[in-house]
Scaffold this motif. Structure first.
Motif, PDB file in Angstrom:
ATOM      1  N   ASP A 180       0.867  -1.184   0.000  1.00  0.00           N
ATOM      2  CA  ASP A 180       0.000   0.000   0.000  1.00  0.00           C
ATOM      3  C   ASP A 180       0.903   1.233   0.000  1.00  0.00           C
ATOM      4  O   ASP A 180       1.473   1.607   1.026  1.00  0.00           O
ATOM      5  N   THR A 206      -2.863   6.098  -4.411  1.00  0.00           N
ATOM      6  CA  THR A 206      -4.034   6.973  -4.286  1.00  0.00           C
ATOM      7  C   THR A 206      -3.764   8.367  -4.845  1.00  0.00           C
ATOM      8  O   THR A 206      -2.615   8.803  -4.882  1.00  0.00           O
ATOM      9  N   SER A 208      -5.332  10.775  -3.277  1.00  0.00           N
ATOM     10  CA  SER A 208      -5.837  11.562  -2.145  1.00  0.00           C
ATOM     11  C   SER A 208      -4.782  12.423  -1.476  1.00  0.00           C
ATOM     12  O   SER A 208      -5.109  13.438  -0.872  1.00  0.00           O
TER      13      SER A 208
HETATM   14  N1  PMP Z   1      -3.778   3.458   2.832  1.00  0.00           N
HETATM   15  C1  PMP Z   1      -3.268   4.174   3.848  1.00  0.00           C
HETATM   16  C2  PMP Z   1      -2.028   3.688   4.510  1.00  0.00           C
HETATM   17  C3  PMP Z   1      -3.907   5.353   4.273  1.00  0.00           C
HETATM   18  O1  PMP Z   1      -3.425   6.051   5.304  1.00  0.00           O
HETATM   19  C4  PMP Z   1      -5.085   5.773   3.602  1.00  0.00           C
HETATM   20  C5  PMP Z   1      -5.776   7.049   4.043  1.00  0.00           C
HETATM   21  N2  PMP Z   1      -6.738   6.892   5.023  1.00  0.00           N
HETATM   22  C6  PMP Z   1      -5.575   4.981   2.577  1.00  0.00           C
HETATM   23  C7  PMP Z   1      -4.902   3.842   2.199  1.00  0.00           C
HETATM   24  C8  PMP Z   1      -6.863   5.295   1.877  1.00  0.00           C
HETATM   25  O2  PMP Z   1      -6.838   6.480   1.156  1.00  0.00           O
HETATM   26  P1  PMP Z   1      -7.897   6.789   0.008  1.00  0.00           P
HETATM   27  O3  PMP Z   1      -9.047   5.836   0.147  1.00  0.00           O
HETATM   28  O4  PMP Z   1      -8.282   8.195   0.230  1.00  0.00           O
HETATM   29  O5  PMP Z   1      -7.169   6.575  -1.281  1.00  0.00           O
END
Ligand code: PMP
Length: 354
Positions: A180, A206, A208
């Motif tokens: 991840d 991601t 994000s």
């Molecule tokens: N993996 C990790 C380690 C994270 O910290 C996060 C954020 N909460 C995510 C995945 C998920 O992020 P998102 O669904 O916004 O792509």
């Protein structure tokens, strides 16, 4: 009568960081990017023809997959997309972890992993980090039904030695290893090139964090064509249209501006350095961060008190009331201005308690 309640699935849900309803908060609690998305995203919203919304989206988000394929130089059949990396990871757990043997992950890591295991009935076993919060590679050399490693890990911010991580992948040819890489753009190493060497490796990313698009929800996975095809099969057995048309366009627009991506990422890395120095001066300790947050503990004041005091001053950070990490705070790297506010508040808190 009324026994329908017995048939409800009882689950312990993941608790995301708080999203305040008011605007005057310095929000450093969910690792969002403090800078706006690429200007190309705003431009796209100006020209977007809403008539497109009449139709269902392309089920495999082809346009976004093509843009990702160009950006990361991997064939399109090695890419899977989803509604944030949470969606991609959930699908990956459902697809890849179907063994009677336990799935392995660290005891301190992203707290959604055990939630998915419980929801999907996947056996799992957690492995302790060492006292400095490092992943112990040898713990993953035993029989297992799959492995998931957040790298950099959350909430510790620590990145593994890339050779050690490769050793875990190489020593587990009978399991899928999910890495991840939510925070990898702020780190030094990625295992992405290894997808051409190991068919059992799935790298999840991601938009994000480094692309400032948490609100749009885009995640993706890169792995062998066979793994990606299995993921698509599971997704298409549940919901064909995960990616909506506007989201796909936002993702494509974001990928079109590499200079902006680099510029905002470098600003965050610079502020991370300043933040590290200034917090150290205030008596905080933390592991070297490879992410867009610092995982800090104070030498004199309990984390829970600092969390509450910051909150009273409208500064939100993340506190996990969990064994081993209940004296730590996870603080997102914001803008320089936000850092000034954080430091000013911490100075007052430190002088109140020390
Ligand atoms: N993996 C990790 C380690 C994270 O910290 C996060 C954020 N909460 C995510 C995945 C998920 O992020 P998102 O669904 O916004 O792509």
């Amino acid at each position: 009568m009324g026994n329908w309640r017995d048939n409800l699935r009882k689950v312990r849900a993941y608790v995301p960081g708080e999203q305040p309803k008011v605007n005057d908060i310095v929000k450093l609690n969910t690792n969002e990017n403090p800078y706006p998305p690429a200007p190309a995203v705003r431009e796209m919203l100006a020209w977007f023809d809403t008539d497109q919304l009449r139709k269902y989206p392309a089920p495999e988000a082809d346009k976004l997959v093509k843009a990702l394929s160009d950006e990361y130089e991997v064939p399109e059949n090695m890419i899977f997309t989803g509604v944030g990396s949470d969606d991609v990871l959930g699908m990956a757990f459902l697809t890849c972890f179907n063994s009677d043997k336990p799935v392995l992950f660290p005891d301190i890591t992203y707290s959604f992993y055990d939630v998915w295991c419980e929801l999907f009935g996947i056996k799992y076993e957690t492995k302790k980090l060492d006292p400095s919060f490092f992943i112990v590679k040898e713990d993953y050399f035993c029989e297992n039904g799959g492995i998931v490693i957040a790298n950099p890990n959350a909430p510790t911010s620590i990145e593994m030695d890339p050779d050690d991580l490769e050793e875990i992948i190489a020593k587990n040819p009978d399991s899928v290893v999910i890495v991840d890489e939510a925070y990898v753009d702020f780190a030094e190493h990625t295992v992405l090139p290894l997808v051409n060497k190991y068919e059992n490796l799935l790298v999840v990313r991601t938009f994000s964090k480094s692309r400032s698009l948490a609100g749009v929800r885009i995640g993706f996975a890169i792995g062998s064509p066979e793994l990606i095809s299995a993921l698509k099969n599971v997704k298409n057995s549940y919901n064909s249209y995960t990616m909506n048309t506007l989201t796909v366009e936002a993702g494509v627009a974001s990928l079109s501006d590499r200079a902006y991506f680099e510029e905002t990422k470098n600003k965050i890395l610079r502020t991370r350095r300043h933040m590290a120095t200034r917090l150290r001066e205030l008596g905080f300790y933390y592991p070297k961060s490879s992410a867009n947050f610092l995982f800090v503990t104070h030498n004199r004041i309990p984390a829970k008190i600092i969390f509450q005091e910051l909150r009273n001053r409208k500064i939100y950070v993340r506190y996990f009331e969990k064994p081993l990490i209940d004296n730590y705070l996870r603080i997102t790297v914001g803008t320089e201005e936000e850092l000034d506010k954080l430091v000013a508040a911490l100075e007052r808190i430190v002088s109140k308690y020390v």
